[in-house]
Design an enzyme around this catalytic site. Structure first.
Site, PDB file in Angstrom:
ATOM      1  CD  GLU A   1      -9.793 -63.112  -9.534  1.00 29.32           C
ATOM      2  OE1 GLU A   1     -10.169 -62.210  -9.292  1.00 29.32           O
ATOM      3  OE2 GLU A   1     -10.514 -63.753 -10.516  1.00 29.32           O
TER       4      GLU A   1
ATOM      5  CG  HIS B   1      -7.852 -64.724 -12.653  1.00 29.46           C
ATOM      6  ND1 HIS B   1      -8.865 -65.588 -13.362  1.00 29.46           N
ATOM      7  CD2 HIS B   1      -8.214 -63.599 -12.497  1.00 29.46           C
ATOM      8  CE1 HIS B   1      -9.753 -64.704 -13.471  1.00 29.46           C
ATOM      9  NE2 HIS B   1      -9.396 -63.381 -13.094  1.00 29.46           N
TER      10      HIS B   1
ATOM     11  CG  HIS C   1     -18.330 -62.216 -14.671  1.00 30.16           C
ATOM     12  ND1 HIS C   1     -18.540 -62.513 -13.283  1.00 30.16           N
ATOM     13  CD2 HIS C   1     -16.657 -62.246 -14.798  1.00 30.16           C
ATOM     14  CE1 HIS C   1     -17.231 -62.768 -12.579  1.00 30.16           C
ATOM     15  NE2 HIS C   1     -16.204 -62.369 -13.437  1.00 30.16           N
TER      16      HIS C   1
END
Length: 349
Positions: free
Chosen positions: A222, A71, A322
């Site tokens: 995604e 993605h 993240h």
């Protein structure tokens, strides 16, 4: 034919892809570049209605169609509201680790395409002024964006053309070190996209044909859960290429290709996982098999949408997902080699 990975091309490609702003819902520019790559390699390229890309690589046999996915969409934010003091409140796109945004540079894009720079900050940003500057929670309720324009009121910000719903691009701060580390936001999953592009470049240049027709599915949603809810109906098995998890109770490092046996959605296809392990082991790749405790993939989205496929998941080990992520060239190379073996080695289940 043994694969020789072009390190310079891989690192150049990952840097180029990381330089694009592409939070979920705003992947138009980067998908144009993905289409250009496909055209350069001589492969057919098409897009879905919601903007995902499909690159078709003809195989020796069309008895089955192998899907590869990665993605291009990333985490991000959008303008939620404008404060009376001329700062911006924001809403998250996906799930970035919010404390890492404190002090991060960003770009606000208006609907008219005008760009303004800014900074994510705590609402108690100054240690010399606020007693809670070090202790206030770093979350959207207690943070805002300072715009780099002479504004001090809501009306002045509105006069710039900024309004609710405008995208906020987070600066990835990409660096590639002499020692081979790639550190940046959004290596999840642009590192994997670079792996697939590098693989396609090698196969095209060397006229290598995979055992089965292969469709590379580049998804654009995604990070919000539905990237590959739709996939081409003729795909019979799908290998998601996404970041490998690193941390407590896991074996993966920044040098490995990680093979996921199970994530939050349940176990991956046993026979596909077993074949990937056999290929990695038999070809002396640096690999691990791990369980991802809090994770979902494009294969999971495809299965949840009712697609009748087998699915597996691999990817380069990525630290601090993240947040301010990091991987190493070796992980990218091991990932490329494993995908290449999966596509070109006779066999399978």
């Amino acid at each position: 034919m043994e694969m020789t990975v072009n390190k310079e091309y891989v690192l150049k490609t990952v840097k180029e892809i990381l330089d694009f702003n592409s939070p979920s819902g705003f992947c138009f520019e980067i998908m144009e570049r993905i289409g250009e790559f496909a055209k350069e390699f001589g492969y057919e390229f098409e897009t879905t209605r919601k903007g995902c890309g499909i690159i078709t690589v003809p195989g020796k046999s069309s008895e089955r169609v192998v899907g590869l996915s990665a993605h291009v969409d990333t985490l991000g934010a959008m303008v939620r509201s404008i404060t009376s003091g001329g700062t911006l409140k924001f809403t998250l796109v996906g799930s970035p680790t919010v404390p890492t945004l404190d002090g991060a540079y960003c770009t606000i894009r208006t609907r008219q395409g005008v760009l303004y720079s800014g900074t994510f900050l705590s609402t108690s940003p100054a240690a010399h002024v606020y007693e809670d500057s070090r202790t206030k929670p770093r979350d959207p309720q207690n943070m805002e964006i300072r715009i780099d324009e002479s504004v001090s009121s809501k009306s002045e910000v509105e006069a710039l053309g900024i309004c609710a719903g405008d995208f906020i691009f987070i600066d990835p701060k990409t660096r590639i070190t002499e020692s081979g580390f790639v550190k940046s936001r959004f290596i999840d999953d642009k590192g994997s996209v670079a792996c697939l592009i590098s693989l396609l470049e090698h196969m095209s240049r060397n006229r290598i044909v995979p055992e089965y027709t292969t469709k590379v599915f580049i998804s654009t949603y995604e990070e919000v859960g539905h990237g590959s809810a739709y996939i081409p109906a003729d795909i019979t098995e799908m290998l998601a290429v996404d970041m490998g998890c690193i941390g407590e109770d896991l074996s993966c490092t920044e040098y490995d290709v990680s093979i996921c046996a199970k994530d939050s959605g349940g176990p991956y296809d046993y026979n596909m996982v077993s074949r990937l392990v056999e290929l990695a082991k038999g070809n002396q790749l640096k690999y691990v098999v791990d369980i991802y405790p809090m994770y979902g993939s494009d294969v999971g989205a495809a299965l949840s949408a009712g697609n009748d496929i087998r699915g597996a998941l691999i990817g380069p080990g990525v630290h601090a997902s993240h947040g301010m992520e990091r991987t190493h060239y070796e992980a990218l190379e091991n990932t490329i080699r494993l995908i290449y073996l999966y596509l070109t080695e006779p066999g399978g289940n």
